[in-house]
Design an enzyme around this catalytic site. Structure first.
Site, mmCIF file in Angstrom:
data_model
loop_
_atom_site.group_PDB
_atom_site.id
_atom_site.type_symbol
_atom_site.label_atom_id
_atom_site.label_comp_id
_atom_site.label_asym_id
_atom_site.label_seq_id
_atom_site.Cartn_x
_atom_site.Cartn_y
_atom_site.Cartn_z
ATOM 1 N N ARG A 36 2.034 67.007 11.601
ATOM 2 C CA ARG A 36 3.329 66.336 11.664
ATOM 3 C C ARG A 36 4.333 67.009 10.714
ATOM 4 O O ARG A 36 3.982 67.362 9.581
ATOM 5 C CB ARG A 36 3.181 64.846 11.327
ATOM 6 C CG ARG A 36 2.342 64.137 12.380
ATOM 7 C CD ARG A 36 2.409 62.638 12.311
ATOM 8 N NE ARG A 36 1.414 62.071 13.219
ATOM 9 C CZ ARG A 36 1.603 61.860 14.517
ATOM 10 N NH1 ARG A 36 2.777 62.132 15.063
ATOM 11 N NH2 ARG A 36 0.645 61.365 15.272
ATOM 12 N N ASP A 37 5.568 67.157 11.225
ATOM 13 C CA ASP A 37 6.632 67.747 10.419
ATOM 14 C C ASP A 37 6.938 66.828 9.235
ATOM 15 O O ASP A 37 6.999 65.608 9.378
ATOM 16 C CB ASP A 37 7.882 67.950 11.288
ATOM 17 C CG ASP A 37 8.869 68.906 10.655
ATOM 18 O OD1 ASP A 37 9.027 70.023 11.178
ATOM 19 O OD2 ASP A 37 9.475 68.531 9.627
ATOM 20 N N ILE A 38 7.177 67.436 8.073
ATOM 21 C CA ILE A 38 7.417 66.653 6.857
ATOM 22 C C ILE A 38 8.794 65.965 6.915
ATOM 23 O O ILE A 38 9.024 64.977 6.217
ATOM 24 C CB ILE A 38 7.312 67.571 5.611
ATOM 25 C CG1 ILE A 38 7.017 66.762 4.361
ATOM 26 C CG2 ILE A 38 8.550 68.441 5.442
ATOM 27 C CD1 ILE A 38 6.571 67.586 3.182
ATOM 28 N N ASN A 80 12.043 78.306 17.099
ATOM 29 C CA ASN A 80 13.192 78.951 16.467
ATOM 30 C C ASN A 80 12.759 80.340 16.009
ATOM 31 O O ASN A 80 11.678 80.498 15.436
ATOM 32 C CB ASN A 80 13.675 78.118 15.271
ATOM 33 C CG ASN A 80 14.194 76.755 15.692
ATOM 34 O OD1 ASN A 80 14.840 76.629 16.718
ATOM 35 N ND2 ASN A 80 13.899 75.728 14.905
ATOM 36 N N VAL A 99 10.782 78.766 8.332
ATOM 37 C CA VAL A 99 9.442 79.129 7.861
ATOM 38 C C VAL A 99 8.957 80.337 8.679
ATOM 39 O O VAL A 99 8.848 80.255 9.906
ATOM 40 C CB VAL A 99 8.458 77.947 8.019
ATOM 41 C CG1 VAL A 99 7.067 78.362 7.551
ATOM 42 C CG2 VAL A 99 8.948 76.738 7.231
ATOM 43 N N HIS A 123 5.803 79.038 14.894
ATOM 44 C CA HIS A 123 5.462 77.644 15.172
ATOM 45 C C HIS A 123 6.276 77.136 16.346
ATOM 46 O O HIS A 123 7.393 77.581 16.587
ATOM 47 C CB HIS A 123 5.708 76.743 13.948
ATOM 48 C CG HIS A 123 7.060 76.897 13.331
ATOM 49 N ND1 HIS A 123 7.385 77.962 12.507
ATOM 50 C CD2 HIS A 123 8.185 76.137 13.415
ATOM 51 C CE1 HIS A 123 8.638 77.837 12.102
ATOM 52 N NE2 HIS A 123 9.154 76.734 12.648
ATOM 53 N N HIS A 161 7.779 73.524 17.734
ATOM 54 C CA HIS A 161 8.025 72.109 17.457
ATOM 55 C C HIS A 161 7.797 71.317 18.746
ATOM 56 O O HIS A 161 8.302 71.702 19.805
ATOM 57 C CB HIS A 161 9.494 71.867 17.062
ATOM 58 C CG HIS A 161 9.960 72.595 15.846
ATOM 59 N ND1 HIS A 161 10.235 71.951 14.651
ATOM 60 C CD2 HIS A 161 10.240 73.900 15.622
ATOM 61 C CE1 HIS A 161 10.672 72.834 13.762
ATOM 62 N NE2 HIS A 161 10.686 74.029 14.337
HETATM 63 P P1 5GP Z 1 11.950 76.043 11.480
HETATM 64 O O1 5GP Z 1 13.362 75.739 11.063
HETATM 65 O O2 5GP Z 1 11.368 77.189 10.711
HETATM 66 O O3 5GP Z 1 11.803 76.198 12.962
HETATM 67 O O4 5GP Z 1 11.124 74.736 11.156
HETATM 68 C C1 5GP Z 1 10.343 74.588 10.004
HETATM 69 C C2 5GP Z 1 9.902 73.143 9.945
HETATM 70 O O5 5GP Z 1 8.899 73.040 8.965
HETATM 71 C C3 5GP Z 1 11.005 72.160 9.572
HETATM 72 O O6 5GP Z 1 11.151 71.192 10.624
HETATM 73 C C4 5GP Z 1 10.501 71.524 8.281
HETATM 74 O O7 5GP Z 1 10.796 70.140 8.190
HETATM 75 C C5 5GP Z 1 9.013 71.784 8.338
HETATM 76 N N1 5GP Z 1 8.363 71.899 7.040
HETATM 77 C C6 5GP Z 1 8.802 72.618 5.983
HETATM 78 N N2 5GP Z 1 7.951 72.517 4.940
HETATM 79 C C7 5GP Z 1 6.936 71.707 5.381
HETATM 80 C C8 5GP Z 1 5.755 71.226 4.751
HETATM 81 O O8 5GP Z 1 5.436 71.516 3.605
HETATM 82 N N3 5GP Z 1 4.954 70.407 5.504
HETATM 83 C C9 5GP Z 1 5.276 70.069 6.790
HETATM 84 N N4 5GP Z 1 4.416 69.260 7.441
HETATM 85 N N5 5GP Z 1 6.383 70.511 7.402
HETATM 86 C C10 5GP Z 1 7.206 71.322 6.703
#
Ligand code: 5GP
Length: 120
Positions: free
Chosen positions: A32-34, A91, A100, A104, A106
């Site tokens: 799950r996303d944080i 993304n 990140v 990944h 979503h």
């Molecule tokens: P991006 O913008 O790279 O596509 O999405 C990265 C996602 O990783 C974001 O939705 C963010 O909330 C999530 N995220 C960042 N750090 C952590 C973490 O430590 N744990 C979890 N579960 N999600 C994270």
């Protein structure tokens, strides 16, 4: 772009940071996303070291890529969101809004998600 082993998802995969796992096998982790953007917001990541979708589809064996995407939809079914529908997002890079640097997808669901791209 070379893979940064200090990125947050690499630390999650090594067990250095806790996560709320919804599915795991030898190739994939889903958690799950944080900072959820929808009632259901799960991240699906390969366990291999790939920065983005671009690296993943270029460098991973085709069977690994195929299994990964089969698992994304299987995880959505496991979450029970396939009936009402969901959005699967990858993304990529700066303009894609990728924060990140570990590939990944979503899975966002649980309410109507509106327009595909916010006008910001
Ligand atoms: P991006 O913008 O790279 O596509 O999405 C990265 C996602 O990783 C974001 O939705 C963010 O909330 C999530 N995220 C960042 N750090 C952590 C973490 O430590 N744990 C979890 N579960 N999600 C994270």
């Amino acid at each position: 772009m070379s893979y940064d082993r200090d990125n947050i998802f690499a630390k999650i995969l090594r067990g250095e940071i806790p996560n709320d796992t919804v599915y795991e096998d030898d190739e994939v982790l889903a958690f799950r996303d944080i900072s959820p953007q929808a009632p259901v917001h799960v991240l699906v990541i390969p366990k291999g070291e790939y920065v983005s979708l671009d690296d993943f589809t270029r460098d991973a064996p085709a069977e690994v890529v195929g299994r990964f995407f089969e698992k994304v939809s299987a995880i959505a079914r496991q979450l029970g969101v396939d009936g009402d529908g969901y959005r699967a997002i990858a993304n990529i890079g700066q303009n894609g809004g990728q924060l990140v640097p570990h590939f990944h997808v979503h899975i966002c669901a649980g309410r109507p998600l509106g327009r595909m791209i916010a006008r910001e």
